[in-house]
Design a protein around this motif. Structure first.
Motif, PDB file in Angstrom:
ATOM      1  N   PHE A  49       0.869  -1.181   0.000  1.00 56.34           N
ATOM      2  CA  PHE A  49       0.000   0.000   0.000  1.00 56.34           C
ATOM      3  C   PHE A  49       0.902   1.226   0.000  1.00 56.34           C
ATOM      4  CE2 PHE A  49      -2.727   3.108   2.337  1.00 56.34           C
ATOM      5  CZ  PHE A  49      -3.771   3.172   1.417  1.00 56.34           C
ATOM      6  N   GLY A  50       0.913   1.968  -1.109  1.00 58.33           N
ATOM      7  CA  GLY A  50       1.885   3.046  -1.290  1.00 58.33           C
ATOM      8  C   GLY A  50       1.576   4.329  -0.537  1.00 58.33           C
ATOM      9  N   GLU A  51       0.314   4.554  -0.227  1.00 58.10           N
ATOM     10  CA  GLU A  51      -0.074   5.794   0.435  1.00 58.10           C
ATOM     11  C   GLU A  51       0.533   5.860   1.838  1.00 58.10           C
ATOM     12  OE1 GLU A  51      -4.331   7.498   1.801  1.00 58.10           O
ATOM     13  OE2 GLU A  51      -4.185   6.982  -0.327  1.00 58.10           O
ATOM     14  N   GLY A  52       1.174   6.966   2.153  1.00 56.33           N
ATOM     15  CA  GLY A  52       1.769   7.131   3.479  1.00 56.33           C
ATOM     16  C   GLY A  52       3.206   6.653   3.576  1.00 56.33           C
ATOM     17  N   SER A  78       1.217   7.782  -5.739  1.00 55.87           N
ATOM     18  CA  SER A  78       1.049   8.992  -6.541  1.00 55.87           C
ATOM     19  C   SER A  78       2.028   9.018  -7.708  1.00 55.87           C
ATOM     20  CB  SER A  78       1.263  10.235  -5.672  1.00 55.87           C
ATOM     21  OG  SER A  78       2.620  10.304  -5.253  1.00 55.87           O
ATOM     22  N   ASN A  79       1.723   9.851  -8.687  1.00 54.90           N
ATOM     23  CA  ASN A  79       2.584   9.999  -9.857  1.00 54.90           C
ATOM     24  C   ASN A  79       3.980  10.485  -9.463  1.00 54.90           C
ATOM     25  OD1 ASN A  79       3.153  10.078 -12.692  1.00 54.90           O
ATOM     26  ND2 ASN A  79       2.862  12.290 -12.648  1.00 54.90           N
ATOM     27  N   GLU A  80       4.052  11.425  -8.543  1.00 58.26           N
ATOM     28  CA  GLU A  80       5.343  11.970  -8.112  1.00 58.26           C
ATOM     29  C   GLU A  80       6.199  10.891  -7.451  1.00 58.26           C
ATOM     30  OE1 GLU A  80       2.361  13.263  -7.370  1.00 58.26           O
ATOM     31  OE2 GLU A  80       2.411  14.976  -8.756  1.00 58.26           O
ATOM     32  N   ALA A  98      -4.977   4.367 -12.383  1.00 58.64           N
ATOM     33  CA  ALA A  98      -5.241   3.435 -11.284  1.00 58.64           C
ATOM     34  C   ALA A  98      -4.340   3.668 -10.089  1.00 58.64           C
ATOM     35  CB  ALA A  98      -5.062   1.997 -11.773  1.00 58.64           C
ATOM     36  N   GLN A  99      -3.303   4.495 -10.237  1.00 55.64           N
ATOM     37  CA  GLN A  99      -2.294   4.731  -9.202  1.00 55.64           C
ATOM     38  C   GLN A  99      -1.665   3.411  -8.748  1.00 55.64           C
ATOM     39  OE1 GLN A  99      -4.535   7.219  -6.319  1.00 55.64           O
ATOM     40  NE2 GLN A  99      -3.184   8.870  -6.950  1.00 55.64           N
ATOM     41  N   ILE A 100      -1.337   2.587  -9.736  1.00 61.98           N
ATOM     42  CA  ILE A 100      -0.743   1.278  -9.483  1.00 61.98           C
ATOM     43  C   ILE A 100       0.625   1.191 -10.142  1.00 61.98           C
ATOM     44  CG2 ILE A 100      -0.881  -1.104 -10.374  1.00 61.98           C
ATOM     45  CD1 ILE A 100      -3.663  -1.301  -9.325  1.00 61.98           C
ATOM     46  N   LEU A 101       1.566   0.647  -9.404  1.00 60.73           N
ATOM     47  CA  LEU A 101       2.910   0.364  -9.905  1.00 60.73           C
ATOM     48  C   LEU A 101       3.107  -1.143  -9.804  1.00 60.73           C
ATOM     49  CD1 LEU A 101       5.712   1.829 -10.688  1.00 60.73           C
ATOM     50  CD2 LEU A 101       6.325   1.394  -8.307  1.00 60.73           C
ATOM     51  N   TYR A 102       3.584  -1.764 -10.885  1.00 57.59           N
ATOM     52  CA  TYR A 102       3.701  -3.223 -10.827  1.00 57.59           C
ATOM     53  C   TYR A 102       4.845  -3.737 -11.690  1.00 57.59           C
ATOM     54  CZ  TYR A 102       1.443  -3.453 -15.449  1.00 57.59           C
ATOM     55  OH  TYR A 102       1.141  -3.316 -16.780  1.00 57.59           O
ATOM     56  N   TRP A 103       5.213  -4.982 -11.388  1.00 57.74           N
ATOM     57  CA  TRP A 103       6.218  -5.709 -12.165  1.00 57.74           C
ATOM     58  C   TRP A 103       5.803  -7.159 -12.232  1.00 57.74           C
ATOM     59  CZ3 TRP A 103       9.208  -9.784 -10.151  1.00 57.74           C
ATOM     60  CH2 TRP A 103      10.167 -10.300 -11.029  1.00 57.74           C
ATOM     61  N   LYS A 104       5.964  -7.771 -13.419  1.00 59.95           N
ATOM     62  CA  LYS A 104       5.674  -9.195 -13.590  1.00 59.95           C
ATOM     63  C   LYS A 104       6.816  -9.850 -14.348  1.00 59.95           C
ATOM     64  CE  LYS A 104       1.551 -10.544 -14.832  1.00 59.95           C
ATOM     65  NZ  LYS A 104       0.291 -10.699 -15.603  1.00 59.95           N
ATOM     66  N   ASN A 105       7.237 -10.988 -13.856  1.00 63.44           N
ATOM     67  CA  ASN A 105       8.231 -11.787 -14.560  1.00 63.44           C
ATOM     68  C   ASN A 105       7.484 -12.642 -15.580  1.00 63.44           C
ATOM     69  OD1 ASN A 105      10.218 -13.478 -15.491  1.00 63.44           O
ATOM     70  ND2 ASN A 105      10.994 -14.051 -13.471  1.00 63.44           N
ATOM     71  N   GLU A 106       7.379 -12.147 -16.807  1.00 69.42           N
ATOM     72  CA  GLU A 106       6.558 -12.800 -17.813  1.00 69.42           C
ATOM     73  C   GLU A 106       7.060 -14.200 -18.164  1.00 69.42           C
ATOM     74  OE1 GLU A 106       3.802 -11.637 -18.644  1.00 69.42           O
ATOM     75  OE2 GLU A 106       3.925  -9.523 -18.085  1.00 69.42           O
ATOM     76  N   LYS A 107       8.333 -14.475 -17.904  1.00 72.30           N
ATOM     77  CA  LYS A 107       8.891 -15.788 -18.240  1.00 72.30           C
ATOM     78  C   LYS A 107       8.388 -16.881 -17.304  1.00 72.30           C
ATOM     79  CE  LYS A 107      13.222 -13.990 -20.169  1.00 72.30           C
ATOM     80  NZ  LYS A 107      14.704 -13.978 -20.054  1.00 72.30           N
ATOM     81  N   ASN A 108       8.067 -16.504 -16.079  1.00 71.69           N
ATOM     82  CA  ASN A 108       7.735 -17.515 -15.072  1.00 71.69           C
ATOM     83  C   ASN A 108       6.319 -17.432 -14.548  1.00 71.69           C
ATOM     84  OD1 ASN A 108      10.372 -18.547 -15.120  1.00 71.69           O
ATOM     85  ND2 ASN A 108      11.062 -16.982 -13.686  1.00 71.69           N
ATOM     86  N   LEU A 127     -13.650   5.287 -13.285  1.00 65.39           N
ATOM     87  CA  LEU A 127     -12.609   4.468 -13.905  1.00 65.39           C
ATOM     88  C   LEU A 127     -11.356   4.311 -13.053  1.00 65.39           C
ATOM     89  CD1 LEU A 127     -12.731   5.234 -17.727  1.00 65.39           C
ATOM     90  CD2 LEU A 127     -13.951   3.543 -16.362  1.00 65.39           C
ATOM     91  N   ARG A 128     -11.033   5.284 -12.212  1.00 65.14           N
ATOM     92  CA  ARG A 128      -9.836   5.134 -11.372  1.00 65.14           C
ATOM     93  C   ARG A 128      -9.964   3.890 -10.494  1.00 65.14           C
ATOM     94  NH1 ARG A 128      -8.392   5.821  -6.366  1.00 65.14           N
ATOM     95  NH2 ARG A 128     -10.322   6.826  -5.722  1.00 65.14           N
ATOM     96  N   VAL A 129     -11.123   3.730  -9.890  1.00 63.90           N
ATOM     97  CA  VAL A 129     -11.353   2.580  -9.014  1.00 63.90           C
ATOM     98  C   VAL A 129     -11.499   1.302  -9.845  1.00 63.90           C
ATOM     99  CG1 VAL A 129     -12.883   1.606  -7.257  1.00 63.90           C
ATOM    100  CG2 VAL A 129     -12.410   4.064  -7.280  1.00 63.90           C
TER     101      VAL A 129
END
Length: 258
Positions: A49-52, A78-80, A98-108, A127-129
């Motif tokens: 949870f990125g907030e705070g 946040s964007n900043e 969406a205020q989401i940051l993510y990473w996926k290992n597409e190989k696995n 749409l944000r939610v």
């Protein structure tokens, strides 16, 4: 897993220090204890949870998670703050709406082989939610189909997609204002509906409270409700339901009625 690690130590193929690291239930970063056994207990890694949190704290946490998992998800960032994180972790992807940051290992990591989750949003303002729900489900490995701007003010727009929504495993329905859309969808489908109220609306909406109460008081069966603006909760619960449906896909429907 425990026996396998102990056997490796006994054979000398794994050092005691490496075994301790693998058996550790969490990593203490001082300001946070990263739960590395979350995936073993619940099927998915810990979500941040990125907030705070500061950008520096988020960087430390996601680097710890990335070292042991195939996907990392940060919500409410946040964007900043995301820009600062991306300077250190350029392999991550940021979705501003969406205020989401993510990473996926597409190989696995593979997507679910059958079925999909429907994410249904009443209006463009929701749409944000809705995107928080949709991206959460996608990062956690499920296929998502989006049905946006299909609110009750123009019900024909929803009915135009009725068959495709009905064929989903589970629907996440996002709405503000009076929050009526989940009841409508719930009356049309035979699968679980997760209702997500949003804070979109005029004064008497009370920042989403009226939508929340409408959804809690729905007369349609099969509706569960998460907190106001909690797209993550809606998406996460949908993935859990979708996974159970995947496991039971080979069971004869008549057998389930016995």
């Amino acid at each position: 897993m425990l026996e396998n690690i102990l056997e490796q130590v006994q054979k000398g193929t794994l050092s005691v220090s490496d075994a301790k690291e693998q058996l550790a239930t969490f990593e203490n970063l001082g300001f946070a204890k990263v739960d590395h056994h979350r995936k073993k207990r619940q099927g998915f890694p810990e979500v941040v949870f990125g907030e705070g949190k500061t950008a520096e704290q988020i960087i430390s946490i996601i680097q710890s998670l990335r070292a042991r998992n195939n996907q990392v998800l940060v919500t409410r960032i946040s964007n900043e703050k995301a820009k600062e994180v991306l300077l250190e972790c350029p392999e991550f992807i940021y979705h501003e709406m969406a205020q989401i940051l993510y990473w996926k290992n597409e190989k696995n990591i593979g997507e679910s082989s059958e079925g999909y989750i429907a994410v249904v949003a009443a209006g463009t303002s929701d749409l944000r939610v809705a995107e928080e729900a949709a991206l959460t489900a996608e990062v956690l490995g499920s296929e998502v189909r989006r049905f946006y701007d299909v609110g009750v003010a123009g019900i024909h727009r929803l009915l135009n997609h009725a068959e495709e929504i009905q064929n989903a495993t589970v629907s996440v329905v996002v709405a503000g204002m009076e929050g009526a859309l989940p009841s409508v969808v719930g009356g049309l489908v035979s699968h679980p509906v997760i209702a997500v109220p949003t804070s979109i609306g005029y004064g008497a909406n009370f920042n989403g409270l009226s939508a929340l109460l409408t959804m809690l008081n729905s007369c349609a069966s099969g509706i569960s409700v998460v907190n106001i603006d909690n797209g993550f909760g809606g998406g996460y619960n949908a993935v859990l339901i979708h996974r159970i449906a995947q496991k039971g896909a080979g069971i004869n429907e008549e057998d389930t009625l016995l």
